[in-house]
Design an enzyme around this catalytic site. Structure first.
Site, PDB file in Angstrom:
ATOM      1  N   GLY A  93       6.950  -8.561  10.890  1.00 12.77           N
ATOM      2  CA  GLY A  93       8.037  -9.449  10.459  1.00 12.77           C
ATOM      3  C   GLY A  93       8.590  -9.088   9.090  1.00 12.77           C
ATOM      4  CG  ASP A 142      14.110  -1.156  14.137  1.00 14.04           C
ATOM      5  OD1 ASP A 142      15.068  -0.671  13.518  1.00 14.04           O
ATOM      6  OD2 ASP A 142      13.677  -2.310  13.932  1.00 14.04           O
TER       7      ASP A 142
HETATM    8  C1  MEV Z   1      16.812  -3.938  12.403  1.00 14.94           C
HETATM    9  O1  MEV Z   1      15.771  -3.116  11.927  1.00 14.94           O
HETATM   10  C2  MEV Z   1      18.123  -3.226  12.286  1.00 14.94           C
HETATM   11  C3  MEV Z   1      19.351  -4.027  12.722  1.00 14.94           C
HETATM   12  O2  MEV Z   1      20.463  -3.156  12.538  1.00 14.94           O
HETATM   13  C4  MEV Z   1      19.269  -4.463  14.160  1.00 14.94           C
HETATM   14  C5  MEV Z   1      19.342  -3.307  15.155  1.00 14.94           C
HETATM   15  O3  MEV Z   1      19.770  -2.208  14.779  1.00 14.94           O
HETATM   16  O4  MEV Z   1      19.008  -3.535  16.324  1.00 14.94           O
HETATM   17  C6  MEV Z   1      19.559  -5.252  11.866  1.00 14.94           C
END
Ligand code: MEV
Length: 308
Positions: A93, A142
């Site tokens: 988180g 990610d």
């Molecule tokens: C989350 O690490 C990155 C965001 O750009 C969401 C995404 O890319 O899915 C906020």
């Protein structure tokens, strides 16, 4: 057979949120890793000691829960009942890609249990399915970093790895849990209510990301820092920063950082700073209430570490 696998967390240097709209983002894998151990069992269960979780994975696991997340992974690979033990160095988180790291480590271990070799691209696609449990429209950045490792340029599902010199980077954790899902929806509302203005912000972030990659490759830390500052200001305009993140960013810059910004979903979680005098900036972040995480960029993506 018991299998242990791991996958890295990530830091987004440029382009979070804009990447959801098909813009470029730049991110790197960290030395911090999520470790997942799988062993055959009578019924599937999940243990995460840090979160005081140790319970069976029910068929009707709560939507959006970690149990539901791993159930999605079990279903994806049609895995027989397993005990899942998670031990993550990536703060859960904290905006450092803990869920993608857990997904990639789980899938890598599950593949080994089923004797299927899952390459980074296939791992990425499957991890995306698990990530949807937490937020419906992940861009995929990610999981791309966790699966592939190294430095990544990401745009509309296209993953390109690149090399650059070591970056003198600090990560400051606000200690406040971030909320990616809520912040992704916040940007969507802004986009739908004022498309022209929001699109202009996202386009500027896109240009910053591309320039940021060039600065990384040239090892131009001054330019890198400036671009990070501009990216943070635009993320504030999108409404995804927080007072805690802004405080840590200002403290870092006042203490001589070349640049600083929030990283990841925002609203809490972590910020990053690039600095020549790491000690002074690190102290300033701590004095402003942040916790500095010691880690570096790393090349290794998801991998099986042991089988016994
Ligand atoms: C989350 O690490 C990155 C965001 O750009 C969401 C995404 O890319 O899915 C906020």
């Amino acid at each position: 057979m018991t299998v242990q696998a791991s996958a890295p967390g990530k830091v987004i240097l440029f382009g979070e949120h804009a990447v959801v709209y098909g813009k470029h983002a730049i991110a790197g894998a960290l030395g911090l890793r999520a470790n997942v151990t799988l062993s055959p069992a009578r019924e599937s269960s999940l243990e995460i000691a840090d979160l005081e979780i140790d319970s069976p994975i029910a068929q009707d696991a709560n939507p959006g829960s970690l149990h539901c997340f791993f159930k999605a992974g079990i279903d994806l690979l049609d895995l027989p009942p397993v005990r899942i033990v998670v031990d993550s160095d990536v703060p859960i988180g904290g905006g450092l890609g803990s869920s993608a790291a857990m997904a990639c480590a789980f899938l890598k271990a599950a593949g080994a249990l089923k004797k299927i070799e899952l390459g980074p691209q296939e791992l990425w696609k499957k991890a995306q399915e698990m990530e949807k449990v937490f937020h419906g429209t992940p861009s995929g950045i990610d999981a791309a970093v966790s699966a592939h490792g190294g430095m990544i340029e990401f745009c509309a599902g296209k993953i390109s790895r690149f090399e650059c010199p070591e970056v003198p980077l600090l990560i400051g954790d606000t200690g406040v849990s971030k909320n990616t899902k809520q912040n992704v929806s916040r940007v969507r509302i802004l986009y739908d209510s004022d498309r022209q203005k929001t699109e202009a912000i996202l386009d500027e972030i896109d240009r910053i990301s591309l320039a940021g990659k060039q600065a990384l490759v040239r090892n131009d830390l001054k330019a890198l820092g400036k671009l990070m500052g501009r990216n943070h200001a635009l993320l504030k305009k999108l409404g995804v920063s927080s007072s805690e993140l802004d405080d840590l960013v200002s403290a870092a810059v006042k203490a001589g950082a070349l640049g600083a910004k929030m990283t990841g979903g925002g609203g809490g979680g972590c910020m990053i700073a690039v600095a020549q005098e790491l000690d002074a900036v690190s102290k300033a972040i701590e004095d402003a209430g942040g916790k500095v995480l010691e880690t570096k960029f790393a090349l290794a993506g998801a991998r099986v570490d042991s089988k016994y």
